[in-house]
Design an enzyme around this catalytic site. Structure first.
Site, PDB file in Angstrom:
ATOM      1  CG  ASP A   1      -8.866 -47.285  12.681  1.00  0.00           C
ATOM      2  OD1 ASP A   1      -9.607 -46.382  13.125  1.00  0.00           O
ATOM      3  OD2 ASP A   1      -9.281 -48.446  12.459  1.00  0.00           O
TER       4      ASP A   1
ATOM      5  CG  ASP B   1      -8.333 -47.384  16.738  1.00  0.00           C
ATOM      6  OD1 ASP B   1      -9.056 -48.054  17.486  1.00  0.00           O
ATOM      7  OD2 ASP B   1      -8.765 -46.479  15.982  1.00  0.00           O
TER       8      ASP B   1
ATOM      9  CD  GLU C   1     -13.578 -50.091  14.387  1.00  0.00           C
ATOM     10  OE1 GLU C   1     -14.278 -50.668  13.536  1.00  0.00           O
ATOM     11  OE2 GLU C   1     -13.003 -49.009  14.185  1.00  0.00           O
TER      12      GLU C   1
ATOM     13  CD  GLU D   1     -17.399 -43.501  15.240  1.00  0.00           C
ATOM     14  OE1 GLU D   1     -16.471 -44.214  15.697  1.00  0.00           O
ATOM     15  OE2 GLU D   1     -17.323 -42.857  14.178  1.00  0.00           O
TER      16      GLU D   1
HETATM   17  O1  KIV Z   1      -9.978 -43.900  14.856  1.00  0.00           O
HETATM   18  C1  KIV Z   1     -10.514 -43.011  15.515  1.00  0.00           C
HETATM   19  O2  KIV Z   1     -10.127 -41.851  15.518  1.00  0.00           O
HETATM   20  C2  KIV Z   1     -11.663 -43.374  16.329  1.00  0.00           C
HETATM   21  C3  KIV Z   1     -12.473 -42.256  16.896  1.00  0.00           C
HETATM   22  C4  KIV Z   1     -13.409 -41.768  15.868  1.00  0.00           C
HETATM   23  C5  KIV Z   1     -13.168 -42.657  18.131  1.00  0.00           C
HETATM   24  O3  KIV Z   1     -11.963 -44.529  16.485  1.00  0.00           O
END
Ligand code: KIV
Length: 263
Positions: free
Chosen positions: A45, A84, A114, A181
């Site tokens: 995302d 994601d 998340e 992260e």
């Molecule tokens: O959305 C994304 O690109 C991520 C990375 C930073 C791991 O979650």
């Protein structure tokens, strides 16, 4: 090149080897990355920031993720495709299952969510239904307004212990992979040692099982100030695919991340 599966990532961890991950949002760059040997592609995302120009990932919708998943799935080659779930897909178990199911039907092979220990129930329900999950901990960008900015997480002992406990709880609930992260390198190592599943790091130091970067950072085209943990691999490369290959080789040889990329 051999198809990368969750088994490949587990085998890397068992053998003490590392694997490379990179974000991808369209077919051309996905093809270049898979040809360069990148093990895992992430439709992240982060597209809300690097493609759409938003200040955060929050405006990204499921429709956006669906569109980019379809584009990348057509060109992912042997790489494993992680996708994601956008902001608020975790607002209820029903929505979580529905959104993850749609993305799996479009070609996702690993769903990233998340959230901390409270996500255990959702992860349990997803894995029960055959959806493999990567649990994203540490600096979770969908909570940026709660954190008060993009700040390193887990510098204090209590918060570091909480992140280790969350990782254990989410693996116990069924998470197949942890993504960590923006945490101190010592915490990256502690999480890697605390769980049996592969741990992917971004700004989490060298002692994790895999490394991930946002594609635009690898190519040095992100707007604004770059975080400490990124490196422009295009600077010394012949072309985009060569930049991806250099990133992949540096990760495999543990040349990246170097000390200057760590907290
Ligand atoms: O959305 C994304 O690109 C991520 C990375 C930073 C791991 O979650």
């Amino acid at each position: 090149m051999k198809t990368v599966t969750l088994g490949t990532l587990r085998e890397c961890k068992r053998a003490g080897e590392t694997f490379s991950c990179l974000t991808a949002y369209d077919a051309s760059f996905a093809h270049a990355a898979s040809q360069a040997g990148i093990d895992v592609l992430l439709v992240g995302d982060s597209l809300g920031m690097v493609l759409q120009g938003h200040a955060s990932t929050l405006p990204v919708t499921l429709a956006d993720i669906r569109y980019h998943t379809r584009c990348v799935a057509r060109a992912k080659g042997q790489s494993l495709l992680m996708v994601d779930l956008p902001f608020m897909s975790n607002s209820s178990i029903e929505r979580l299952l529905q959104d993850a199911g749609e993305l799996m039907r479009m070609g996702a092979e690993l769903i990233k969510v998340e959230g901390e220990a409270w996500m255990a129930e959702g992860i349990r329900e997803l894995t029960r239904r055959g959806v493999p999950v990567c649990a994203h901990l540490g600096l979770t960008p969908q909570s940026v307004y709660q954190f008060g900015g993009y700040k390193v997480q887990g510098r204090e002992t209590e918060r570091a212990e909480q992140i280790v406990a969350d990782a254990r709880a989410l693996v116990a609930a069924g998470a197949s992979v942890i993504l960590l992260e923006c945490v101190p390198a010592s915490l990256g190592k502690a999480v890697r040692n605390a769980v049996e599943v592969p741990v992917i790091g971004i700004g989490a130091g060298p002692d994790v099982d895999g490394q991930i970067l946002v594609m635009h950072d690898v190519l040095g085209v992100s707007a604004g100030r770059s975080p400490r943990f990124v490196k422009n691999f295009l600077k010394d490369a012949a072309d985009v695919q060569d930049a991806f290959r250099r990133y992949h080789e540096d990760v495999k040889a543990r040349r990246f991340p170097a000390e200057e990329h760590c907290f």
